[in-house]
Design a protein around this motif. Structure first.
Motif, mmCIF file in Angstrom:
data_model
loop_
_atom_site.group_PDB
_atom_site.id
_atom_site.type_symbol
_atom_site.label_atom_id
_atom_site.label_comp_id
_atom_site.label_asym_id
_atom_site.label_seq_id
_atom_site.Cartn_x
_atom_site.Cartn_y
_atom_site.Cartn_z
ATOM 1 N N GLU A 146 0.855 -39.347 6.357
ATOM 2 C CA GLU A 146 0.877 -39.609 4.914
ATOM 3 C C GLU A 146 0.988 -41.751 4.061
ATOM 4 O O GLU A 146 0.341 -41.793 3.880
ATOM 5 C CB GLU A 146 2.406 -39.616 4.281
ATOM 6 C CG GLU A 146 2.089 -37.800 3.735
ATOM 7 C CD GLU A 146 0.730 -37.750 3.313
ATOM 8 O OE1 GLU A 146 0.717 -37.929 1.636
ATOM 9 O OE2 GLU A 146 -0.415 -36.689 3.118
ATOM 10 N N ASP A 147 1.873 -42.343 5.683
ATOM 11 C CA ASP A 147 2.032 -44.081 5.183
ATOM 12 C C ASP A 147 0.562 -44.346 5.733
ATOM 13 O O ASP A 147 0.150 -44.936 5.060
ATOM 14 C CB ASP A 147 3.403 -43.667 6.035
ATOM 15 C CG ASP A 147 3.309 -45.579 5.989
ATOM 16 O OD1 ASP A 147 3.713 -46.632 5.843
ATOM 17 O OD2 ASP A 147 3.655 -46.463 7.551
ATOM 18 N N ILE A 148 -0.097 -44.000 6.902
ATOM 19 C CA ILE A 148 -0.800 -44.374 7.379
ATOM 20 C C ILE A 148 -2.064 -44.399 6.497
ATOM 21 O O ILE A 148 -3.597 -44.853 6.439
ATOM 22 C CB ILE A 148 -1.226 -43.593 8.841
ATOM 23 C CG1 ILE A 148 -0.439 -43.908 10.006
ATOM 24 C CG2 ILE A 148 -3.198 -43.773 8.852
ATOM 25 C CD1 ILE A 148 -0.598 -43.104 10.612
ATOM 26 N N LYS A 149 -2.666 -43.366 5.801
ATOM 27 C CA LYS A 149 -3.294 -42.883 4.900
ATOM 28 C C LYS A 149 -3.409 -44.067 3.170
ATOM 29 O O LYS A 149 -5.314 -44.410 2.797
ATOM 30 C CB LYS A 149 -3.461 -41.611 4.043
ATOM 31 C CG LYS A 149 -3.579 -40.598 4.832
ATOM 32 C CD LYS A 149 -3.124 -38.870 4.111
ATOM 33 C CE LYS A 149 -3.545 -38.630 2.700
ATOM 34 N NZ LYS A 149 -3.028 -37.116 2.247
ATOM 35 N N GLN A 150 -2.380 -44.573 3.104
ATOM 36 C CA GLN A 150 -3.101 -45.517 2.070
ATOM 37 C C GLN A 150 -3.510 -46.691 2.807
ATOM 38 O O GLN A 150 -3.962 -47.714 1.761
ATOM 39 C CB GLN A 150 -1.110 -46.480 1.696
ATOM 40 C CG GLN A 150 -0.403 -47.361 3.247
ATOM 41 C CD GLN A 150 1.101 -47.681 2.491
ATOM 42 O OE1 GLN A 150 0.540 -48.147 1.682
ATOM 43 N NE2 GLN A 150 2.214 -47.078 3.155
ATOM 44 N N TYR A 151 -4.324 -46.946 3.947
ATOM 45 C CA TYR A 151 -4.429 -48.034 4.502
ATOM 46 C C TYR A 151 -6.186 -47.447 5.326
ATOM 47 O O TYR A 151 -7.055 -48.180 5.505
ATOM 48 C CB TYR A 151 -4.710 -48.583 5.982
ATOM 49 C CG TYR A 151 -2.703 -48.971 5.547
ATOM 50 C CD1 TYR A 151 -2.489 -49.994 4.801
ATOM 51 C CD2 TYR A 151 -1.658 -48.070 6.618
ATOM 52 C CE1 TYR A 151 -0.894 -50.382 4.701
ATOM 53 C CE2 TYR A 151 0.073 -48.551 6.221
ATOM 54 C CZ TYR A 151 -0.065 -49.843 5.394
ATOM 55 O OH TYR A 151 1.660 -50.247 5.366
ATOM 56 N N VAL A 152 -6.504 -46.072 4.404
ATOM 57 C CA VAL A 152 -7.809 -45.902 4.935
ATOM 58 C C VAL A 152 -8.209 -45.351 3.752
ATOM 59 O O VAL A 152 -8.193 -45.243 2.828
ATOM 60 C CB VAL A 152 -7.357 -44.168 5.251
ATOM 61 C CG1 VAL A 152 -8.758 -43.445 5.918
ATOM 62 C CG2 VAL A 152 -6.880 -44.601 6.655
ATOM 63 N N GLY A 153 -9.866 -46.012 3.805
ATOM 64 C CA GLY A 153 -10.566 -45.726 2.060
ATOM 65 C C GLY A 153 -11.881 -47.022 3.092
ATOM 66 O O GLY A 153 -11.227 -48.141 2.926
ATOM 67 N N PHE A 154 -13.190 -46.546 2.363
ATOM 68 C CA PHE A 154 -14.034 -47.718 2.553
ATOM 69 C C PHE A 154 -13.983 -48.927 1.459
ATOM 70 O O PHE A 154 -14.429 -49.880 1.738
ATOM 71 C CB PHE A 154 -15.023 -47.376 2.753
ATOM 72 C CG PHE A 154 -15.987 -47.689 3.661
ATOM 73 C CD1 PHE A 154 -16.067 -48.540 4.916
ATOM 74 C CD2 PHE A 154 -16.947 -49.145 2.679
ATOM 75 C CE1 PHE A 154 -17.118 -49.153 5.393
ATOM 76 C CE2 PHE A 154 -17.850 -49.353 3.305
ATOM 77 C CZ PHE A 154 -18.032 -49.533 4.482
ATOM 78 N N ASP A 155 -13.588 -48.657 0.816
ATOM 79 C CA ASP A 155 -12.991 -49.286 -0.826
ATOM 80 C C ASP A 155 -11.659 -50.570 -0.546
ATOM 81 O O ASP A 155 -12.056 -51.865 -1.430
ATOM 82 C CB ASP A 155 -13.027 -48.448 -1.974
ATOM 83 C CG ASP A 155 -11.837 -47.710 -1.938
ATOM 84 O OD1 ASP A 155 -11.042 -47.172 -0.235
ATOM 85 O OD2 ASP A 155 -11.346 -46.816 -3.193
ATOM 86 N N LEU A 156 -11.431 -50.345 1.080
ATOM 87 C CA LEU A 156 -10.585 -51.192 1.178
ATOM 88 C C LEU A 156 -11.030 -52.436 1.492
ATOM 89 O O LEU A 156 -9.974 -53.172 2.241
ATOM 90 C CB LEU A 156 -9.316 -50.507 1.802
ATOM 91 C CG LEU A 156 -8.362 -49.305 1.285
ATOM 92 C CD1 LEU A 156 -7.034 -48.881 1.747
ATOM 93 C CD2 LEU A 156 -7.807 -49.968 0.504
ATOM 94 N N ILE A 157 -12.514 -52.643 2.252
ATOM 95 C CA ILE A 157 -13.037 -53.804 2.510
ATOM 96 C C ILE A 157 -14.013 -54.329 1.674
ATOM 97 O O ILE A 157 -14.227 -53.699 0.737
ATOM 98 C CB ILE A 157 -13.379 -53.189 4.340
ATOM 99 C CG1 ILE A 157 -14.677 -52.153 3.480
ATOM 100 C CG2 ILE A 157 -12.137 -53.309 5.024
ATOM 101 C CD1 ILE A 157 -15.493 -52.276 5.303
ATOM 102 N N GLU A 158 -14.174 -55.084 1.932
ATOM 103 C CA GLU A 158 -14.785 -55.985 1.300
ATOM 104 C C GLU A 158 -15.967 -57.328 1.544
ATOM 105 O O GLU A 158 -15.707 -57.794 2.838
ATOM 106 C CB GLU A 158 -14.974 -57.422 0.070
ATOM 107 C CG GLU A 158 -14.034 -56.655 -1.231
ATOM 108 C CD GLU A 158 -13.409 -57.432 -1.998
ATOM 109 O OE1 GLU A 158 -13.733 -58.398 -1.910
ATOM 110 O OE2 GLU A 158 -12.921 -56.406 -3.104
#
Length: 346
Positions: A146-158
């Protein structure tokens, strides 16, 4: 890229006796013809490659191809400590040094959106947490996931054509589910630039072909039976003929670990953070480029059968062949209608 998420160890595509068949068929040809047709092989990305190509100019292009694949690893391999992707994962941003990084980011974004997040290169922290990265780790507990999931998501890069930036610390990229296919496309483009019109490029079990084989037929690729034991002789469940296309197969049955009696496959669902438990156990995709075939075969393992069928109705340029388990645990097959003409099931 040893232990890469998708590689030859667990790829289901079989190129049966490529070298042996080539040498056998060329024994009856005259010496000039033999010199014109090349079969080369080598090591790349922690696996092997095999390339067949017809060149009337009789050029052995192995050294050039090895150089291209080496430069590719220096850009996109998470197993090369000084690669561009390793640099990005350790820092907040990256200004591209090679021509490879931006195209794979752009295609990743396209497939991320079209698959509704099933394909997501920012899944790398989860891959590491589950022990499918370069490091050996302990079995993760639910709080860690659950902690790691906050760093997963393609919208977290530009990103743009010059650089890529993290919008959140600890975001990391892993292109192992798309880069191998992309490297095949790069080699394909190189051979095409040399005037090669008939070729088969295989790397880690993924392929792209052009023209015809040495017998003058379409290139035919066998799909393995996912239920066979690893030490058994390969058994095919289907053969797919390719017409200037690429092909990739993903599956979970050869790359997994067992914890407390439960099997955990290598394919991670970016949304849940856990190894997938889906009905599809083998997803083969035929596409115009190997980069697309590679990424989509991974995405469909995550989506499951019904969602995959819905996506395929929109992505009409893709062809697919799935082996899946029904509610009774029996193996079934599904193929798209646009593949039927070139599909032979056994």
């Amino acid at each position: 890229m040893t232990n890469r998420t998708k590689n030859s160890i667990y790829s289901l595509i079989l190129i049966a006796l490529v070298a042996a068949v080539w040498f056998f068929r060329n024994n009856d040809k005259d010496e000039e013809s033999q010199e014109a047709y090349f079969f080369i092989a080598g090591d790349a990305q922690g696996t092997t490659y095999n390339i067949n190509y017809l060149d009337p100019k009789k050029r052995n292009l192995k050294n050039d191809i090895d150089s291209i694949l080496h430069q590719f690893d220096l850009s996109l391999s998470t197993y090369v400590s000084n690669s561009e992707i390793a640099e990005f994962n350790e820092n907040d941003s990256l200004t591209y040094k090679s021509e490879f990084f931006y195209p794979v980011l752009k295609k990743s974004e396209e497939i991320y959106k079209a698959s509704e997040g099933a394909f997501d290169p920012t899944v790398y922290p989860l891959i590491e947490a589950w022990g499918f990265g370069p490091k050996t780790v302990d079995f993760p507990d639910s709080s860690k996931i659950e902690d790691i999931k906050q760093y997963v998501g393609f919208d977290l890069i530009e990103f743009d054509e010059k650089q890529v930036i993290k919008t959140k610390d600890k975001v990391s990229l892993d292109f192992n589910a798309i880069a191998q296919g992309y490297s095949i496309d790069v080699v394909y483009d190189y051979l095409t630039s040399k005037g090669i019109e008939n070729m088969m490029i295989e790397l880690g079990g993924e392929l792209r072909v052009a023209g015809k084989n040495e017998k003058g037929d379409l290139w035919a690729i066998g799909i393995d039976d996912p239920k066979q034991e690893q030490n058994q002789s390969s058994k095919r469940v289907a053969i797919i003929k390719l017409e200037n296309e690429a092909i990739s197969t993903s599956g979970n049955y050869r790359k997994f670990f067992v914890h407390e009696g439960k099997k955990y496959g290598h394919s991670i669902n970016p949304k849940t953070g856990y190894p997938i438990q889906r009905d599809i156990i083998s997803a083969t995709v035929v596409a115009p480029s190997c980069m697309e075939a590679d990424a989509w075969s991974t995405a469909f393992m995550v989506t499951g059968l019904e969602k995959a069928k819905t996506i395929l109705k929109k992505q009409k340029h893709l062809k697919a062949f799935f082996i899946y388990e029904d509610e009774n645990g029996d193996l079934k097959q599904f193929s798209t209608e646009n593949l039927s003409q070139n599909l032979i099931t056994e």
